[in-house]
Scaffold this active site. Structure first.
Site, PDB file in Angstrom:
ATOM      1  N   ASP A   1      -6.979   4.195  -4.644  1.00 42.44           N
ATOM      2  CA  ASP A   1      -7.641   4.058  -3.350  1.00 42.44           C
ATOM      3  C   ASP A   1      -8.311   5.428  -3.128  1.00 42.44           C
ATOM      4  OD1 ASP A   1      -7.638   1.994  -0.899  1.00 42.44           O
ATOM      5  OD2 ASP A   1      -7.487   3.973  -0.010  1.00 42.44           O
TER       6      ASP A   1
ATOM      7  N   LYS B   1       0.868  -1.190   0.000  1.00 45.91           N
ATOM      8  CA  LYS B   1       0.000   0.000   0.000  1.00 45.91           C
ATOM      9  C   LYS B   1       0.891   1.223   0.000  1.00 45.91           C
ATOM     10  CE  LYS B   1      -4.456   0.766   0.085  1.00 45.91           C
ATOM     11  NZ  LYS B   1      -5.577  -0.134  -0.238  1.00 45.91           N
TER      12      LYS B   1
HETATM   13  N1  GLU Z   1      -7.347   0.075  -2.953  1.00 42.85           N
HETATM   14  C1  GLU Z   1      -8.089  -1.124  -3.257  1.00 42.85           C
HETATM   15  C2  GLU Z   1      -8.123  -2.030  -2.042  1.00 42.85           C
HETATM   16  O1  GLU Z   1      -8.168  -1.550  -0.934  1.00 42.85           O
HETATM   17  C3  GLU Z   1      -7.621  -1.800  -4.530  1.00 42.85           C
HETATM   18  C4  GLU Z   1      -6.176  -2.134  -4.600  1.00 42.85           C
HETATM   19  C5  GLU Z   1      -5.742  -2.663  -5.966  1.00 42.85           C
HETATM   20  O2  GLU Z   1      -6.557  -2.760  -6.875  1.00 42.85           O
HETATM   21  O3  GLU Z   1      -4.554  -2.968  -6.092  1.00 42.85           O
HETATM   22  O4  GLU Z   1      -8.169  -3.235  -2.123  1.00 42.85           O
END
Ligand code: GLU
Length: 453
Positions: A172, A132
């Site tokens: 996100d 992340k």
């Molecule tokens: N931000 C999204 C999550 O919390 C998607 C992350 C992604 O697609 O890599 O899962």
């Protein structure tokens, strides 16, 4: 600690050490605590995990990259933000997880998100590790050109640390199609490579159909599986939804398609309550308002005067059958959870990451309602990101039906895994335990196989 210690002592000892090693990171403590409560009995029953210190290793990110992002605003002022990429665990695949742009972003929040992502990605069954990132940059009120300059400056550093087989970021909160496009464009220029180093890309340059809808749709599919498991369905149910971004609006769309009535949506300014339900036309207005005009949800009541706007409030006091928290972390506290239960909420299905505080989760579990935790319920987004990676590697594009079909299959499999590990033997399913243990096993077994690395 030796095996003669009780489960409670093991958990307390572990959490004490984690809090000491990661002072002040309260969101990270919360996310780990929830997982450790579920998996510690499993770890104690499987000495090989304990001996290999799997939990200790799994709660330590592989690495964290921290860097400055300098950029110039439209008035010519020089601005500096901080950005991070937390590469948490790549045991089962390249790091994968979104980037968040929000003034609240700090290391604790990104570590909680990266930790959760590791389990979530494992649950999808796809080869994706957990990561992340993001920045304390606030996109609200910024012009497109300011956002572009920020994204480009961020990529000048980030490009060194990512790659289609290394780490694949996505969106996100605060990072949508616009931001992904600016970042992808800069990566391509810096590296002279056109590969799937980000997901959530535009359809013209390697994006996947259904990626935009996937988190919201997947969350509703998961909710329907929980209901079907008890012989019920979403048809005819009333729903309260928080948020009005990508996750909330597509959850609203799919719930309505499946015969439910959505009563609320919200943003940081308050929530709207529409007693007639937020149907397709009204939702089209909200999507345009939020995505194109970048306006506030309070505008809804000017267009639809039968609805009410409640400033500075969250929607959890509105009586309904089902709640979809789709805004952000810790948006439901224990008092609000008790109010929801008193009002007859039978299902809580988390579209956002960790939207329920720890004590709120305990209220839902004590009441034995259907509680779908984020790492299972909102895995549809990253699952379709995984499918976008597959399409990029194969250099093909699948049809809408093909992707949606695979998404439905993945959400059904995740539900089955939760039932397998979370069934309490009396027909109620503890989806928190189910998701945590099922997510843990795959990552832990890969780590065991690698030896000490
Ligand atoms: N931000 C999204 C999550 O919390 C998607 C992350 C992604 O697609 O890599 O899962």
């Amino acid at each position: 600690m030796t095996s003669s210690h009780s489960l409670r002592e093991e958990i307390d000892h572990f959490m004490h050490g984690l809090e000491r090693r990661n002072p002040h990171e309260t969101e990270f403590h919360q996310a780990v605590h929830e997982v450790v409560e579920s998996v510690m009995p499993f770890v104690m029953a499987n000495p090989s995990y304990k001996k290999a210190q799997i939990l200790e290793r799994m709660t330590e990110p592989d690495r964290i990259i921290i860097f400055r992002v300098s950029w110039e605003d439209d008035e010519g002022n020089i601005r500096a933000n901080r950005a991070w990429r937390v590469q948490f665990n790549n045991s089962i695949g390249p790091y994968k997880g979104g980037l968040r742009f929000h003034p609240s972003v700090n290391q604790s929040i990104l570590k909680f998100l990266g930790f959760e992502q590791t389990f979530k990605n494992s649950l999808t069954g796809l080869p994706m590790g957990g990561g992340k990132g993001g920045s304390n940059f606030n996109p609200k009120g910024k012009s497109d050109r300011e956002v572009m300059r920020f994204c480009q400056s961020l990529m000048v550093e980030l490009h060194r640390h990512i790659g289609e087989d290394t780490d694949v970021p996505a969106g996100d909160i605060g990072v949508g199609a616009r931001e992904i496009s600016y970042m992808f464009g800069m990566y391509k220029r810096l590296r002279n490579r056109f590969t799937g180093i980000l997901t959530g890309k535009g359809l013209a340059f390697g994006g996947s159909l259904v990626r935009t809808e996937a988190t919201g749709f997947g969350c509703v599919y998961f909710c329907n599986h929980m209901l079907e498991h008890t012989g019920d369905s979403l048809k005819g149910k009333t729903c309260i939804i928080s948020g009005s971004g990508n996750v909330a609006t597509y959850a609203c769309q799919k719930a309505t398609e499946l015969g439910a009535k959505v009563l609320t949506l919200s943003d940081s300014g308050g929530f709207v309550y529409d007693p007639d339900g937020i149907d397709e036309d009204k939702l089209a207005f909200v999507k345009h308002l939020k995505e194109v005009q970048r306006g506030r949800i309070s505008e809804y009541v000017k267009k639809y005067p039968k609805a009410e706007f409640h400033a500075e409030q969250r929607p959890w006091g509105v009586p309904a059958d089902v709640a979809f928290p789709c805004a952000t972390q810790n948006e439901i506290n224990a008092d609000e959870a008790r109010t929801m239960l008193k009002n007859g909420v039978k299902v809580v299905c988390e579209g956002a990451n960790m939207p329920s505080e720890y004590d709120a989760v305990q209220e839902f579990l004590k009441a034995k309602i259907l509680f779908g935790p984020a790492k299972a319920a909102n895995a549809g987004g990253v699952a379709v990101s995984g499918l976008e990676q597959s399409q990029n590697q194969l250099r093909i594009s699948w049809s809408r039906d093909e992707v949606d079909g695979k998404l439905q299959e993945i959400m059904r499999d995740i539900h089955e895994k939760c039932v397998q590990y979370g069934n309490d033997g009396n027909s109620w399913v503890n989806y928190v335990d189910g998701a945590n243990i099922a997510g843990f096993v795959k990552v832990a077994d890969a780590m065991l196989a690698y030896g000490v690395v």
